[in-house]
Design an enzyme around this catalytic site. Structure first.
Site, mmCIF file in Angstrom:
data_model
loop_
_atom_site.group_PDB
_atom_site.id
_atom_site.type_symbol
_atom_site.label_atom_id
_atom_site.label_comp_id
_atom_site.label_asym_id
_atom_site.label_seq_id
_atom_site.Cartn_x
_atom_site.Cartn_y
_atom_site.Cartn_z
ATOM 1 N N ARG A 58 76.246 -18.918 -24.507
ATOM 2 C CA ARG A 58 75.934 -20.125 -25.275
ATOM 3 C C ARG A 58 76.923 -21.237 -24.955
ATOM 4 N NH1 ARG A 58 73.000 -20.541 -29.614
ATOM 5 N NH2 ARG A 58 73.129 -18.353 -30.185
ATOM 6 N N MET A 83 65.637 -26.159 -31.565
ATOM 7 C CA MET A 83 65.648 -24.767 -32.012
ATOM 8 C C MET A 83 66.757 -23.951 -31.348
ATOM 9 S SD MET A 83 63.331 -24.963 -34.197
ATOM 10 C CE MET A 83 62.904 -23.294 -34.655
ATOM 11 N N ARG A 84 67.947 -24.522 -31.325
ATOM 12 C CA ARG A 84 69.094 -23.802 -30.764
ATOM 13 C C ARG A 84 70.270 -23.977 -31.713
ATOM 14 N NH1 ARG A 84 68.988 -20.453 -26.868
ATOM 15 N NH2 ARG A 84 71.148 -20.991 -26.439
ATOM 16 N N HIS A 102 66.174 -31.040 -42.173
ATOM 17 C CA HIS A 102 65.641 -29.718 -42.527
ATOM 18 C C HIS A 102 64.573 -29.876 -43.603
ATOM 19 C CE1 HIS A 102 65.710 -25.375 -42.880
ATOM 20 N NE2 HIS A 102 65.629 -25.543 -44.184
ATOM 21 N N ASP A 134 77.484 -28.150 -39.309
ATOM 22 C CA ASP A 134 78.741 -27.416 -39.158
ATOM 23 C C ASP A 134 78.435 -26.066 -38.503
ATOM 24 O OD1 ASP A 134 77.721 -25.772 -41.099
ATOM 25 O OD2 ASP A 134 79.183 -26.316 -42.652
ATOM 26 N N ASP A 138 72.283 -24.561 -41.304
ATOM 27 C CA ASP A 138 71.810 -25.487 -42.346
ATOM 28 C C ASP A 138 72.763 -25.556 -43.534
ATOM 29 O OD1 ASP A 138 69.520 -25.962 -40.763
ATOM 30 O OD2 ASP A 138 68.501 -24.241 -41.627
#
Ligand code: GRF
Length: 181
Positions: A58, A83-84, A102, A134, A138
């Site tokens: 990652r 979506m990561r 969100h 952070d 979420d």
């Protein structure tokens, strides 16, 4: 503010941001063929297509994302259906100026399928949250929220549609106020 929008899907929030008159320096997606690419191209916004498959870690992938965004002199990143999960190094590279939208009133219903989660739980009001990103999922500090009432006959599609309409108003507002900071 030099803004990047990161998206993996349809890109209706990207569209709302562009339509609001905010300047978007670059759209970055991990999904070749995602709807957000055509929307960016129609708006004349440069696109970075950065597939996530094949990277050793990652961190290595995220370092590539940072490099791509740096090339466009980005200082603020808006996630809009990206979506990561982003690594701490990515967040640090933009000094905390990474925000997300969100489709629930956080801290309720974080993670995937927030609209479905709200329906399954039987809450009467859900909504939209814009927050700083952070290290959690979420969990970052909340910048703005707006409620959406759930109707007795709602299904996932009908509720998602009304949530999207609220998102399209709220996200540009929050980004505009970030631009002033
Ligand atoms: C939005 O519902 C947003 O809240 C979530 O992903 C969805 C993206 O939709 N994070 P779109 O691609 O902007 O239409």
């Amino acid at each position: 503010m030099t803004l990047a929008v990161l998206a993996s899907g349809e890109g209706t929030n990207l569209q709302a941001i562009v339509d609001s008159g905010l300047a978007v320096a670059v759209v970055l997606t991990n999904r070749p063929g995602a709807g957000c690419i055509a929307r960016a191209e129609r708006a004349g916004v440069p696109v970075e297509i950065a597939p996530h498959k094949g990277w050793p870690s990652r961190e290595a992938y995220d370092a590539d994302l940072v490099e791509r965004l740096r090339r466009h002199e980005v200082d603020t990143v808006a996630l809009a259906g990206f979506m990561r999960i982003l690594s701490p190094a990515f967040l640090q590279a933009f000094s905390g100026r990474v925000v997300n939208i969100h489709p629930s009133l956080l801290p309720s219903f974080p993670g995937l399928h927030a609209v479905r989660q709200a329906l399954e739980h039987g809450v009467k009001v859900t909504g939209v949250t814009v927050h700083r990103v952070d290290d959690g999922i979420d969990t970052g500090p909340i910048l703005a929220q707006a409620p959406v009432e759930i109707r007795p006959d709602d299904d996932e599609d009908s509720l998602a549609e009304r949530i999207h309409a609220v998102e399209h108003r709220l996200y540009p507002q929050v980004l505009r106020s970030l631009a002033a900071q």
